[in-house]
Write an enzyme that holds these catalytic residues in place. Structure first.
Site, PDB file in Angstrom:
ATOM      1  CG  HIS A  32       1.400  -1.940  -2.159  1.00 56.62           C
ATOM      2  ND1 HIS A  32       0.173  -1.500  -1.702  1.00 56.62           N
ATOM      3  CD2 HIS A  32       1.797  -2.822  -1.128  1.00 56.62           C
ATOM      4  CE1 HIS A  32      -0.044  -2.027  -0.399  1.00 56.62           C
ATOM      5  NE2 HIS A  32       0.977  -2.568  -0.157  1.00 56.62           N
ATOM      6  CG  ASP A  56       3.550  -5.106   2.335  1.00 56.92           C
ATOM      7  OD1 ASP A  56       3.250  -4.255   1.621  1.00 56.92           O
ATOM      8  OD2 ASP A  56       3.519  -4.449   3.679  1.00 56.92           O
ATOM      9  CG  HIS A  90       7.033   4.567  -1.087  1.00 60.55           C
ATOM     10  ND1 HIS A  90       5.794   5.217  -1.206  1.00 60.55           N
ATOM     11  CD2 HIS A  90       6.891   3.792  -0.185  1.00 60.55           C
ATOM     12  CE1 HIS A  90       4.756   4.287  -0.466  1.00 60.55           C
ATOM     13  NE2 HIS A  90       5.801   3.725   0.175  1.00 60.55           N
ATOM     14  CG  HIS A 147       0.561  -7.850   0.634  1.00 62.19           C
ATOM     15  ND1 HIS A 147       0.013  -7.622   2.076  1.00 62.19           N
ATOM     16  CD2 HIS A 147       0.852  -6.427   0.301  1.00 62.19           C
ATOM     17  CE1 HIS A 147       0.150  -6.478   2.361  1.00 62.19           C
ATOM     18  NE2 HIS A 147       0.607  -5.727   1.365  1.00 62.19           N
TER      19      HIS A 147
HETATM   20  O1  DOR Z   1       5.098  -0.148   4.429  1.00 62.29           O
HETATM   21  C1  DOR Z   1       4.019  -0.199   3.791  1.00 62.29           C
HETATM   22  N1  DOR Z   1       3.667   0.348   2.840  1.00 62.29           N
HETATM   23  N2  DOR Z   1       2.983  -1.036   4.401  1.00 62.29           N
HETATM   24  C2  DOR Z   1       1.467  -0.803   4.122  1.00 62.29           C
HETATM   25  O2  DOR Z   1       0.982  -1.761   4.604  1.00 62.29           O
HETATM   26  C3  DOR Z   1       1.314  -0.032   2.869  1.00 62.29           C
HETATM   27  C4  DOR Z   1       2.474   0.076   2.307  1.00 62.29           C
HETATM   28  C5  DOR Z   1       2.419   0.956   1.163  1.00 62.29           C
HETATM   29  O3  DOR Z   1       1.307   1.042   0.319  1.00 62.29           O
HETATM   30  O4  DOR Z   1       3.213   1.832   0.797  1.00 62.29           O
END
Ligand code: DOR
Length: 445
Positions: A66, A309, A313, A64
């Site tokens: 991103h 996770d 950003h 998991h």
């Molecule tokens: O904190 C999070 N950021 N939780 C998520 O479920 C999505 C993720 C994101 O895509 O930034």
């Protein structure tokens, strides 16, 4: 490429029950020989990576993360995320589909695979959307996505609020043999909550997100998994209540697997007392009691794996007001250091932690991508070397990830990745690691 001998490390491979000093030879990108004790390999000519004092284990697998590409390249790219993975000891990472456009069709999935191949650092396996456009209305073309190579389905970042759609997705998961990776969040209970609903939110006078917002959805989806016989994988479990419901469901034979993040295992809601936006994450950091339940859940195999996770950003987004800042922690590069704190505190053993990062996620992914999560002879040489006691400072400027958003910035961690080998290629090495030529003529033993 010359064969590479990793010599004299403490090999821990839960997939083969190995936990002892030994050496390992890599030939043509594969593990070709593994010797317990201090013996030299049959091969006469090879390079040597000295591993005395280091743990040698299968490359970590992250189910998991991103990677943000396509669409949000200012936060991360597949190439920068792959480098971050290598620095964190990961050799296989599964990326979430909340990109722009989202991964809800064959073309976008193939694009991600092509970009990952171009980056050529670690194995990147995409996860496809559950719903078309992540809108929660209609199912994505699940069979098409399976054929394109997804390892599971998720609308992560958002829940699937429509129970009928979730039921249909779980029905498909049964026939396709791939998990529905469930972001459990009852958004009506979250409302405008900003942090865990508890002592910290009360002290700050801000709206909280109740634990029930998570476990209520966990309950619903466990019920739907029971109804359909589908495979439910619960993402980022953060509450004691969820652990209890998953425990019960496993006992009665519901097909469920679950993951927990390093941050939910090691940090609490206290992190946001000073409105640190880098500690703003979804689900939110919870209480010490939740943390204890999550650790117990890992120990009891109620929670199968640890997944990062990793949610990068930009600094600009995180600089803003706490209420407006996006949720997420950049986690690939601090995972090992964070988790080692649990080992040093005697809360989780090294073999358990390694198993939750290697053998167990490999079991979820299955055999479609070859033998991963193991140091077995003939498996791809995906290997992580780390020093469990080395102190280091988290310097986000040194991150390969574009996301510098971590509440651990500036803190000291004990336990550092020293080298990562992906498909036989050294994709990361600490400055202190030197690969040398073989110095001695091999002595057989
Ligand atoms: O904190 C999070 N950021 N939780 C998520 O479920 C999505 C993720 C994101 O895509 O930034």
């Amino acid at each position: 490429m010359k064969p590479l001998l990793i010599r004299g490390g403490h090999i821990i491979d839960p997939s083969q029950g190995i936990d002892e000093v030994g050496s390992l030879l890599i030939t043509d990108g594969k593990i070709s020989w593994l010797g317990r004790g201090k013996i030299t390999p049959p091969q006469p000519d090879y390079d040597v990576l000295p591993a005395q004092g280091l743990i040698v284990c299968p490359g970590f697998i992250d189910l998991h993360c991103h990677l943000r590409q396509p669409g949000f390249e200012e936060k991360e790219t597949i190439a920068s995320g792959s480098q971050a993975a290598a620095r964190g000891g990961f050799t296989t990472i599964c990326c979430m589909p909340n990109t722009n456009p989202p991964l809800d069709n064959q073309a976008t999935v193939e694009y991600v695979i092509a970009e990952a191949t171009k980056a050529g650092v670690v194995r990147v396996l995409p996860i496809g959307c559950i719903s078309k456009g992540r809108k929660g209305k209609k199912l994505a073309p699940m069979r098409e996505l399976a054929l394109a190579g997804v390892v599971g389905y998720s609308d992560d970042g958002d829940p699937v609020l429509n129970s009928r759609l979730m039921r249909q997705a779980l029905d498909f998961s049964r026939t396709l043999g791939l998990p529905i990776i469930d972001h459990c969040e009852d958004t009506t209970l979250v409302a405008d909550g900003l942090m865990n609903n508890g002592i910290v939110s009360a002290r700050l006078g801000r709206r909280g997100i109740p634990a029930a917002a998570e476990w209520l959805m966990v309950m619903r989806d466990l019920a739907l998994a029971r109804l359909t016989g589908g495979w439910l994988h619960i993402a980022h479990v953060s509450t004691e209540g969820s652990v209890d419901f998953i425990r019960h469901s496993k006992e009665v034979g519901i097909r469920v697997t679950a993951e927990v993040t390093p941050h939910h295992l090691t940090l609490t809601e206290e992190e946001v007392l000073d409105y640190d936006t880098n500690a703003k994450v979804n689900p939110p950091l919870r209480t010490e009691k939740d943390v204890q339940a999550l650790i117990q859940g890992l120990q009891d195999n109620v929670i199968d794996i640890i997944a990062t996770d990793h949610a990068p950003h930009t600094a600009a987004e995180k600089r803003g007001d706490f209420a407006l800042a996006p949720s997420g922690i950049s986690g690939l590069e601090t995972t090992l250091g964070s988790l080692m704190s649990l080992m040093h505190a005697g809360k989780l053993s090294l073999p358990t932690l390694i198993s939750k990062l290697t053998r167990e996620p490999a079991r979820i992914i299955g055999g479609r991508y070859g033998k991963i999560g193991t140091l077995a002879v003939a498996a791809p040489a995906d290997i992580t070397l780390f020093d469990p006691t080395k102190d280091w400072l988290v310097d986000t400027n040194a991150f390969a990830s574009r996301g510098k958003n971590t509440p651990l910035a500036g803190s000291k961690l004990k336990g550092k990745v020293m080298a990562t080998i992906s498909g036989g290629k050294l994709v990361y090495q600490d400055d202190s690691i030197k690969v040398g030529r073989k110095k001695e003529t091999s002595k057989r033993s």
